[in-house]
Design an enzyme around this catalytic site. Structure first.
Site, PDB file in Angstrom:
ATOM      1  N   HIS A 116     -26.659  36.384  32.089  1.00 24.06           N
ATOM      2  CA  HIS A 116     -27.606  35.529  31.376  1.00 24.06           C
ATOM      3  C   HIS A 116     -28.605  34.910  32.352  1.00 24.06           C
ATOM      4  O   HIS A 116     -29.826  34.928  32.110  1.00 24.06           O
ATOM      5  CB  HIS A 116     -26.820  34.435  30.636  1.00 24.06           C
ATOM      6  CG  HIS A 116     -27.668  33.373  30.003  1.00 24.06           C
ATOM      7  ND1 HIS A 116     -27.975  33.365  28.663  1.00 24.06           N
ATOM      8  CD2 HIS A 116     -28.259  32.266  30.530  1.00 24.06           C
ATOM      9  CE1 HIS A 116     -28.725  32.306  28.387  1.00 24.06           C
ATOM     10  NE2 HIS A 116     -28.902  31.616  29.503  1.00 24.06           N
ATOM     11  N   GLU A 117     -28.105  34.361  33.463  1.00 28.47           N
ATOM     12  CA  GLU A 117     -28.977  33.710  34.437  1.00 28.47           C
ATOM     13  C   GLU A 117     -29.867  34.717  35.156  1.00 28.47           C
ATOM     14  O   GLU A 117     -31.048  34.451  35.411  1.00 28.47           O
ATOM     15  CB  GLU A 117     -28.152  32.902  35.437  1.00 28.47           C
ATOM     16  CG  GLU A 117     -27.315  31.795  34.827  1.00 28.47           C
ATOM     17  CD  GLU A 117     -28.122  30.782  34.032  1.00 28.47           C
ATOM     18  OE1 GLU A 117     -29.353  30.688  34.257  1.00 28.47           O
ATOM     19  OE2 GLU A 117     -27.539  30.096  33.176  1.00 28.47           O
TER      20      GLU A 117
ATOM     21  N   GLU B 278     -33.920  31.407  25.721  1.00 27.80           N
ATOM     22  CA  GLU B 278     -32.461  31.490  25.806  1.00 27.80           C
ATOM     23  C   GLU B 278     -31.918  32.675  25.017  1.00 27.80           C
ATOM     24  O   GLU B 278     -30.959  33.318  25.429  1.00 27.80           O
ATOM     25  CB  GLU B 278     -31.820  30.193  25.318  1.00 27.80           C
ATOM     26  CG  GLU B 278     -31.986  29.018  26.263  1.00 27.80           C
ATOM     27  CD  GLU B 278     -31.508  29.318  27.665  1.00 27.80           C
ATOM     28  OE1 GLU B 278     -30.399  29.869  27.832  1.00 27.80           O
ATOM     29  OE2 GLU B 278     -32.254  29.019  28.618  1.00 27.80           O
TER      30      GLU B 278
END
Length: 291
Positions: free
Chosen positions: A146-147, A224
């Protein structure tokens, strides 16, 4: 993560206010003349100041984030856990087509993780001790994905450009408000502007800056979802859903500190407008639907 985005926004606002004070003190208001405001010159001035604030914030983002959380960058892995972290980030970075970011750990017992940096190939990925203790390797892997997705998508650069645009309009309209207060409300008829202009424009800058955060936060919430998809691609969809579910469970545990946590911050009611992240349940549902 709130620490990353929050620091960026606060640094940006601070830089804008400091520049405005310097401009007023040293009389650099070239957009003010005997006929009032020169709107063309004011817009150019606002553009320069607005993007200066956001670019300085971007360039300082990695250093500021390290200092804020006391992150320790792993150069030589001290144990198997650190070695696994480095290997996982290296593999997923290669899959995402970017240079491996710096990897760091910070001593926070809540589940936190963030990525930051001015450039895709000069970034930082950091995880908290609490994340490593509360999630299994599959879930941590998804968080890393995700990061890294944030880095590969160029989210910090896009955030900077958006912030530069909203800064421009904040500075522009703050000056107009200051001028109106000075000339219309305080009825200053002197050759130049008075103290009312300086005070009113700076206060307007702060208020408009806070309102502008709503726009930036809306973009933050949108990105996100994209980072979740990146995490699903770089790890697996099942791992990404499991990580979000683990985070959701940890937020319900009473022994955890009541603070904004991890890569899953969200708010309720009016505070939702200032949230950097959508609700966890929405993110989980979107991942399931897209499967």
């Amino acid at each position: 993560m709130f620490k990353r985005v929050g620091l960026f926004l606060l640094t940006n606002l601070a830089v804008i206010v400091v520049i405005s004070i310097i401009v007023n003190i040293f009389g650099l208001n070239r957009f003010l003349n005997e006929n009032g405001l020169d709107l063309g010159s004011l817009f150019v001035f606002s553009l320069v100041v607005g993007f200066t604030g956001s670019i300085i914030s971007l360039l300082m983002s990695k250093k500021m984030a390290k200092m804020a959380v006391g992150a320790r960058v792993i150069t030589n892995p001290a144990n198997q856990e650190e070695l696994w972290l480095m290997d996982s980030v290296a593999k997923m970075s290669a899959k995402a087509g970017i240079k491996m970011p710096e990897v760091a750990i910070f001593e926070d017992m809540s589940p936190n993780a963030f990525a930051t940096g001015a450039f895709k190939n000069d970034a930082l990925v950091a995880v908290s001790r609490g994340l490593l203790r509360s999630m299994n390797q599959r879930e941590v892997e998804a968080v890393l994905g995700h990061e890294i997705g944030h880095v590969a998508n160029g989210d910090m650069v896009t955030l900077t450009l958006l912030q530069g645009v909203v800064n421009t309009f904040v500075v522009f309209f703050a000056r107009i408000i200051g001028y109106v207060v000075d000339r219309v409300i305080l009825k200053n008829r002197g050759e130049g502007v008075g103290a009312g202009y300086m005070i009113a424009s700076i206060l307007a800058e702060i208020v408009l800056g806070v309102l502008a955060m709503m726009i930036v936060m809306a973009f933050s919430r949108y990105r996100e979802y994209r980072a979740d998809e990146a995490g699903a691609y770089l790890s697996s969809r099942e791992n990404m859903i499991a990580a979000l579910e683990a985070l959701s469970r940890s937020k319900e545990e009473p022994h955890l500190p009541e603070q904004m946590k991890s890569f899953g911050i969200n708010g309720k009611g009016l505070m939702a407008l200032f949230s950097t992240h959508p609700p966890l349940e929405d993110r989980i549902e979107k991942l399931r639907r897209s499967a």
